[in-house]
Design a protein around this motif. Structure first.
Motif, PDB file in Angstrom:
ATOM      1  N   TRP A   1       0.815  -1.215   0.000  1.00 25.72           N
ATOM      2  CA  TRP A   1       0.000   0.000   0.000  1.00 25.72           C
ATOM      3  C   TRP A   1       0.850   1.267   0.000  1.00 25.72           C
ATOM      4  CZ3 TRP A   1      -5.569   0.427   0.710  1.00 25.72           C
ATOM      5  CH2 TRP A   1      -6.220  -0.809   0.577  1.00 25.72           C
ATOM      6  N   LEU A   2       2.001   1.201   0.592  1.00 24.66           N
ATOM      7  CA  LEU A   2       2.936   2.327   0.521  1.00 24.66           C
ATOM      8  C   LEU A   2       4.343   1.802   0.749  1.00 24.66           C
ATOM      9  CD1 LEU A   2       3.906   3.203   3.627  1.00 24.66           C
ATOM     10  CD2 LEU A   2       1.655   4.228   3.674  1.00 24.66           C
ATOM     11  N   VAL A   3       5.316   2.665   0.400  1.00 16.03           N
ATOM     12  CA  VAL A   3       6.713   2.250   0.487  1.00 16.03           C
ATOM     13  C   VAL A   3       7.539   3.413   1.033  1.00 16.03           C
ATOM     14  CG1 VAL A   3       7.141   2.899  -1.920  1.00 16.03           C
ATOM     15  CG2 VAL A   3       8.714   1.323  -0.780  1.00 16.03           C
TER      16      VAL A   3
ATOM     17  N   ASN B   1       9.454   3.419  -9.506  1.00 11.02           N
ATOM     18  CA  ASN B   1       8.648   2.205  -9.629  1.00 11.02           C
ATOM     19  C   ASN B   1       7.336   2.337  -8.857  1.00 11.02           C
ATOM     20  OD1 ASN B   1      10.014  -0.443 -10.951  1.00 11.02           O
ATOM     21  ND2 ASN B   1      11.607   0.945 -10.175  1.00 11.02           N
ATOM     22  N   ALA B   2       7.367   2.949  -7.688  1.00 10.01           N
ATOM     23  CA  ALA B   2       6.136   3.159  -6.931  1.00 10.01           C
ATOM     24  C   ALA B   2       5.197   4.089  -7.674  1.00 10.01           C
ATOM     25  CB  ALA B   2       6.477   3.724  -5.546  1.00 10.01           C
ATOM     26  N   GLU B   3       5.743   5.129  -8.291  1.00  8.63           N
ATOM     27  CA  GLU B   3       4.927   6.082  -9.051  1.00  8.63           C
ATOM     28  C   GLU B   3       4.199   5.370 -10.188  1.00  8.63           C
ATOM     29  OE1 GLU B   3       3.958  10.309  -9.846  1.00  8.63           O
ATOM     30  OE2 GLU B   3       4.976   9.337  -8.180  1.00  8.63           O
TER      31      GLU B   3
ATOM     32  N   ILE C   1       1.559   3.798  -6.111  1.00  8.81           N
ATOM     33  CA  ILE C   1       1.773   3.493  -4.695  1.00  8.81           C
ATOM     34  C   ILE C   1       2.450   4.702  -4.060  1.00  8.81           C
ATOM     35  CG2 ILE C   1       2.990   2.016  -3.052  1.00  8.81           C
ATOM     36  CD1 ILE C   1       2.880  -0.207  -5.171  1.00  8.81           C
ATOM     37  N   LEU C   2       1.909   5.179  -2.954  1.00  5.63           N
ATOM     38  CA  LEU C   2       2.494   6.328  -2.270  1.00  5.63           C
ATOM     39  C   LEU C   2       3.873   5.956  -1.741  1.00  5.63           C
ATOM     40  CD1 LEU C   2      -0.563   7.743  -0.272  1.00  5.63           C
ATOM     41  CD2 LEU C   2       0.448   8.640  -2.377  1.00  5.63           C
ATOM     42  N   ALA C   3       4.847   6.829  -2.001  1.00  6.82           N
ATOM     43  CA  ALA C   3       6.223   6.567  -1.594  1.00  6.82           C
ATOM     44  C   ALA C   3       6.780   7.753  -0.830  1.00  6.82           C
ATOM     45  CB  ALA C   3       7.100   6.287  -2.815  1.00  6.82           C
ATOM     46  N   ASN C   4       7.630   7.427   0.149  1.00  9.38           N
ATOM     47  CA  ASN C   4       8.396   8.447   0.860  1.00  9.38           C
ATOM     48  C   ASN C   4       9.866   8.088   0.744  1.00  9.38           C
ATOM     49  OD1 ASN C   4       9.871   8.919   3.766  1.00  9.38           O
ATOM     50  ND2 ASN C   4       8.667  10.690   3.144  1.00  9.38           N
TER      51      ASN C   4
ATOM     52  N   SER D   1       9.243  12.358  -3.004  1.00  9.48           N
ATOM     53  CA  SER D   1       8.246  11.744  -2.120  1.00  9.48           C
ATOM     54  C   SER D   1       6.829  12.176  -2.475  1.00  9.48           C
ATOM     55  CB  SER D   1       8.537  12.130  -0.658  1.00  9.48           C
ATOM     56  OG  SER D   1       9.838  11.717  -0.278  1.00  9.48           O
ATOM     57  N   ARG D   2       5.906  11.223  -2.346  1.00  2.00           N
ATOM     58  CA  ARG D   2       4.484  11.507  -2.520  1.00  2.00           C
ATOM     59  C   ARG D   2       3.788  11.717  -1.172  1.00  2.00           C
ATOM     60  NH1 ARG D   2       2.511  13.823  -6.968  1.00  2.00           N
ATOM     61  NH2 ARG D   2       3.466  12.888  -8.814  1.00  2.00           N
ATOM     62  N   PHE D   3       4.440  11.361  -0.087  1.00  2.00           N
ATOM     63  CA  PHE D   3       3.922  11.687   1.239  1.00  2.00           C
ATOM     64  C   PHE D   3       5.100  11.940   2.170  1.00  2.00           C
ATOM     65  CE2 PHE D   3       4.690   7.173   1.808  1.00  2.00           C
ATOM     66  CZ  PHE D   3       5.043   7.033   3.145  1.00  2.00           C
ATOM     67  N   GLN D   4       4.842  12.689   3.216  1.00  2.00           N
ATOM     68  CA  GLN D   4       5.857  12.984   4.212  1.00  2.00           C
ATOM     69  C   GLN D   4       5.467  12.337   5.534  1.00  2.00           C
ATOM     70  OE1 GLN D   4       8.685  14.513   3.580  1.00  2.00           O
ATOM     71  NE2 GLN D   4       8.111  14.934   1.439  1.00  2.00           N
ATOM     72  N   VAL D   5       6.457  11.879   6.265  1.00  2.00           N
ATOM     73  CA  VAL D   5       6.224  11.311   7.592  1.00  2.00           C
ATOM     74  C   VAL D   5       6.362  12.455   8.608  1.00  2.00           C
ATOM     75  CG1 VAL D   5       6.963   9.638   9.318  1.00  2.00           C
ATOM     76  CG2 VAL D   5       7.131   9.082   6.867  1.00  2.00           C
ATOM     77  N   PRO D   6       5.281  12.795   9.296  1.00  5.19           N
ATOM     78  CA  PRO D   6       5.335  13.970  10.183  1.00  5.19           C
ATOM     79  C   PRO D   6       5.997  13.667  11.517  1.00  5.19           C
ATOM     80  CG  PRO D   6       3.173  12.963  10.301  1.00  5.19           C
ATOM     81  CD  PRO D   6       3.939  12.171   9.278  1.00  5.19           C
ATOM     82  N   ALA D   7       6.343  14.733  12.228  1.00  7.52           N
ATOM     83  CA  ALA D   7       6.705  14.602  13.639  1.00  7.52           C
ATOM     84  C   ALA D   7       5.411  14.407  14.423  1.00  7.52           C
ATOM     85  CB  ALA D   7       7.430  15.855  14.117  1.00  7.52           C
TER      86      ALA D   7
END
Length: 462
Positions: free
Chosen positions: A74-76, A92-94, A98-101, A109-115
């Motif tokens: 679902w994501l990577v 490859n995820a794009e 598939i959302l990738a960070n 990155s297509r998403f960011q991991v927040p604090a």
């Protein structure tokens, strides 16, 4: 807005982490805590990741990255130190939508991991869109101090009874008022006191009551520490932000008071002119009146409420009158002022015991065990003793304390104007007079006081 904020439910879903180093280890831990089924692809793993693989907590895809690793995930997260490999994973995820960070590469990155500020099930996420993660971390640190840890169990309790709350108060305004009561009233207080069963019973009583619960005031007996606002505890800071009214001593510094809620009413109840008993009775009445009016009252005391702060008397009074209260300990002056003067109250070579004493009033002086206090290799920390330095010195010498016992007087301890006057016991009154010592000041007597000469690190030596 830039990024679309989203909280993803990954429970039971396969996700991929590419990389087997310490960064991948941190990302994996976070995904596991969210309930994801984590696959870690890398030629080698850190010892912690290897142990997780052996225990079956993660799946290890050994070797170099293969596009097939992305099947059904679902994501990577790409967490290697190879920029080209990370870019390949993202590309490859794009293609597969598939959302990738990619760690430290927001452009890929297509998403960011927040604090995160974690008060499960309440979660606060902070993101700068990858622009400045350090700033996000600093914001998180600020929120960690502001958000009470009891918010987690409170949110869980509200979640458990959400349907019943909605049915009981279908009107949105009434329901909002109930949630305000839930947060500001006895339920939150009981959770803060680690009494979840009692908190749940209070909530159920409110749900079953014919009328909405009434707002009842409470009192927090809070230690403000010796003056430096940096020595406030997190609980004390949160109490100041909850307060409707603050009854504070004259020794509480302005720097501490400025941390309180801006709209909180301040009442100075400092005990001047000897601290007469009638003044304490007036404080009791103020506490009672303000709490009975439904207000959150903070009784703010210098140092610790239970160390020469008469907090025990106020606690007993509140209990006698049925007023809910909390105790927030503070850093007491003996510990803080001595530390700021470079004086350890105990030391393996110099002091086996510590005595906390008050020189305030003749009764206190007469009640002391002078023969015991005159023994060597112990520390005396004397509060409110400036006015009786001569008598204090005389009694110790009369009972056999060595005249060359070191002393230190710490005036305005922990504040920018702190100064330390030191010397030997027989010269204590003269030295204090010579340097015009004024309250607030803490007197330390004992072998450890000599250490201030070499270890003082704050303020100035007289």
């Amino acid at each position: 807005m830039g990024l679309y904020p989203l909280f993803a439910d990954l429970t039971g879903l396969p996700v991929l982490v590419v990389g087997g180093g310490h960064v991948a280890e941190r990302k994996t831990a976070m995904l596991l805590s969210a309930g994801a089924r984590v696959r870690v692809g890398a030629p080698a793993l850190t010892p912690a990741l290897l142990q997780q693989a052996e225990e079956g907590r993660i799946d290890h895809l050994a070797g170099s990255f293969q596009p097939a690793w992305l099947d059904d995930v679902w994501l990577v997260i790409a967490a290697t130190d190879d920029h080209e490999l990370n870019a390949e994973v993202a590309a490859n995820a794009e293609q597969r939508r598939i959302l990738a960070n990619v760690v430290d590469a927001p452009a890929l990155s297509r998403f960011q991991v927040p604090a995160l500020v974690d008060r499960t099930p309440l979660t606060v996420a902070i993101s700068t869109g990858g622009a400045a993660p350090v700033i996000a971390r600093r914001v998180r640190e600020t929120l960690e101090t502001d958000l009470d840890h009891a918010l987690g169990p409170l949110t869980a309790l509200a979640q458990k009874y959400r349907t019943r709350i909605t049915q009981r108060w279908p009107d949105m305004a009434e329901r909002r008022a109930f949630y305000d009561w839930l947060h500001d009233g006895p339920v939150m207080a009981l959770l803060r006191h680690a009494k979840p069963d009692e908190a749940e019973h209070v909530l159920l009583d409110a749900l079953n009551a014919p009328a909405s619960p009434s707002t009842k005031g409470s009192v927090l007996l809070v230690g403000a520490g010796p003056g430096d606002p940096g020595l406030l505890t997190l609980h004390a800071l949160r109490a100041l932000n909850r307060a409707d009214v603050i009854l504070h001593d004259s020794l509480v510094s302005e720097a501490v008071l400025t941390l309180a809620r801006r709209d909180a009413e301040r009442i100075d109840v400092g005990k001047r002119c000897g601290g007469r008993h009638t003044q304490q009775e007036q404080i009791h009445q103020l506490l009672l009146e303000q709490a009975q009016a439904g207000r959150v009252v903070v009784r703010l005391k210098g140092g610790d409420p239970f160390v020469f702060g008469r907090g025990g008397e106020e606690m007993a009074f509140l209990r006698q009158h049925g007023i809910p209260y909390e105790i927030v300990p503070g850093v007491t002056a003996a510990v803080a002022c001595a530390a700021y003067a470079g004086i350890p109250l105990t030391h393996r070579d110099h002091a086996r015991t510590v005595h906390l004493l008050t020189g305030h009033g003749k009764e206190s002086m007469d009640a002391m065990d002078w023969p015991a206090l005159a023994q060597d290799h112990q520390t005396m920390a004397v509060y409110m003793g400036v006015a009786r330095l001569e008598e204090f010195t005389q009694r110790l010498l009369e009972h056999g304390r060595r005249p060359d016992t070191p002393f230190a007087i710490i005036e305005n301890g922990t504040l920018p104007q702190q100064r330390v006057i030191s010397g030997l016991l027989h010269e204590l009154p003269a030295r204090a007079k010579e340097h015009a010592i004024h309250p607030p000041a803490l007197l330390v007597i004992g072998e450890v006081a000599a250490l201030t000469h070499d270890h003082a690190w704050f303020g100035r030596l007289g």
